[in-house]
Design a protein around this motif. Structure first.
Motif, PDB file in Angstrom:
ATOM      1  N   THR A 115     -19.576 -16.517  38.389  1.00 22.07           N
ATOM      2  CA  THR A 115     -19.954 -15.359  37.567  1.00 22.07           C
ATOM      3  C   THR A 115     -20.105 -14.096  38.416  1.00 22.07           C
ATOM      4  O   THR A 115     -19.709 -13.021  37.984  1.00 22.07           O
ATOM      5  CB  THR A 115     -21.275 -15.616  36.806  1.00 22.07           C
ATOM      6  N   TYR A 116     -20.694 -14.238  39.612  1.00 22.05           N
ATOM      7  CA  TYR A 116     -20.902 -13.051  40.452  1.00 22.05           C
ATOM      8  C   TYR A 116     -19.559 -12.476  40.926  1.00 22.05           C
ATOM      9  O   TYR A 116     -19.360 -11.261  40.905  1.00 22.05           O
ATOM     10  CB  TYR A 116     -21.807 -13.387  41.647  1.00 22.05           C
ATOM     11  N   ARG A 176     -16.715 -12.786  39.388  1.00 26.01           N
ATOM     12  CA  ARG A 176     -16.063 -12.172  38.219  1.00 26.01           C
ATOM     13  C   ARG A 176     -16.621 -10.768  37.972  1.00 26.01           C
ATOM     14  O   ARG A 176     -15.874  -9.833  37.693  1.00 26.01           O
ATOM     15  CB  ARG A 176     -16.277 -13.029  36.969  1.00 26.01           C
ATOM     16  N   ALA A 177     -17.957 -10.644  38.066  1.00 24.74           N
ATOM     17  CA  ALA A 177     -18.577  -9.333  37.835  1.00 24.74           C
ATOM     18  C   ALA A 177     -18.118  -8.328  38.882  1.00 24.74           C
ATOM     19  O   ALA A 177     -17.809  -7.180  38.553  1.00 24.74           O
ATOM     20  CB  ALA A 177     -20.096  -9.463  37.835  1.00 24.74           C
TER      21      ALA A 177
END
Lengths: 221, 221
Positions: free
Chosen positions: B91-92, B94-95
């Motif tokens: 997730t990190y 991707r962000a």
């Protein structure tokens, strides 16, 4: 939230972009520490170090790892704390939500701020543009309760903070969103019934006072 | 791709935004039909109906359902055809990818186009801005092969089409990206070795001719 997790927001009370992050965290039930930045006095070292490109709030720190840009942060929050989901489950629905959120992101706040922070002919031109944008937003809402349908979600979180600036724009532009856009107006009321929204969105009168202060400081009035 | 699936792109050969979609589809091995739009003569009914807000290419139609805005479309392609993944798995990551893609999206092409489509002092000012943006892009690339590390992915797809306009900007602005930004230059060469990129990115000389035609048409020269 797992024990030992640290969630910090470099924050500013009148920023609609910070409000988004706080509402998303509220929806997910994530506790966090808000650190108010002094945007007019001096920004913190942590802000400048964490967001060297834009040097703006919000900055979101998850266990010390920084993220910038509110839409990116809200997507990250949605992916990190899975329930309740803010984006729709199907890929096409997610893409449509991202498209509209992007439109609102790029158009709505600039238009609201341009009405609130201008005077004379510039205000009239900005008002015309804002009304065109609100027509698109109103059309996308249609007869739905929220932008995604029956449930409060991603687009609502992106859009609702801007409405706290409507009063300031209405006073400067001499018009009323409620009278011209009853669908948007009904949506605002429904959103404000949610605890996650009601406890974060500031009193529009306070935003209006902030706008007046800002106008004076920047020689608009 | 499942049998009976229909993938159509309302396209324009010189648009970096259309190139993104075609490279993403190439990476996923999805066959599609490109329909070239006549942007100067008259846009198709399907384009106007499918993208009423912006009336721009690219429009992506998946089994007849339209999507607009190239970054949104590339995300949709990544979620719909899972392999190979374009965005990072965490997730990190991707962000961070979304943040940088957004920066490149909002800054790089406008800066390149402003150099290519201006003259005199305006070109000098635009060139200065482009160089500042390229410094940020260069810093984000660092010593990595691609923006995401060892593998070609989302940010590369967002950014690489803009480089087909570099020659036109270099000729108008009298500077050389290769000389000033060897890391960016090495990254362009690595991207161009990929079939998905090489077969889509047009010859920069053709973009330069297009720019000359556009400048004449719009009274810049």
């Amino acid at each position: 939230m797992s024990k030992g997790e640290e969630v910090v927001l470099l924050d500013f009370w009148a920023s609609p972009f910070c409000m988004r992050v706080k509402i998303a965290l509220g929806e997910k039930g994530v506790t966090f520490e808000s650190r108010e930045e002094d945007l007019f006095g001096g920004k913190s070292e942590l802000l400048l170090k964490s967001n060297p490109i834009y040097q703006k709030v919000p900055v979101f720190l998850h266990n010390g790892k920084p993220l910038c840009e509110s839409s990116v942060i809200v997507s990250y929050i949605d992916e990190t704390w899975a329930s309740p989901a803010l984006l729709p489950p199907c890929t096409y629905g997610r893409a449509q939500a991202r498209f509209l959120a992007d439109y609102i992101d790029q158009k709505l706040f600039d238009a609201v701020r341009n009405v609130a922070m201008s005077k004379g002919e510039a205000t009239e031109a900005a008002k015309k543009e804002l009304i065109e944008i609100l027509k698109v937003v109103d059309g996308s809402l249609g007869d739905k309760d929220f932008f995604g349908g029956k449930t409060f979600g991603f687009i609502d979180i992106i859009a609702i903070p801007f409405t706290s600036w409507f009063l300031a724009a209405e006073k400067m532009g001499n018009f009323q969103v409620e009278a011209e856009f009853p669908k948007v107006s009904g949506w605002i009321k429904r959103c404000m019934q949610r605890e996650s929204v009601a406890k974060i969105i500031p009193d529009p009168e306070k935003i209006y006072e902030f706008v007046l202060m800002f106008r004076k400081k920047n020689g608009i009035d």
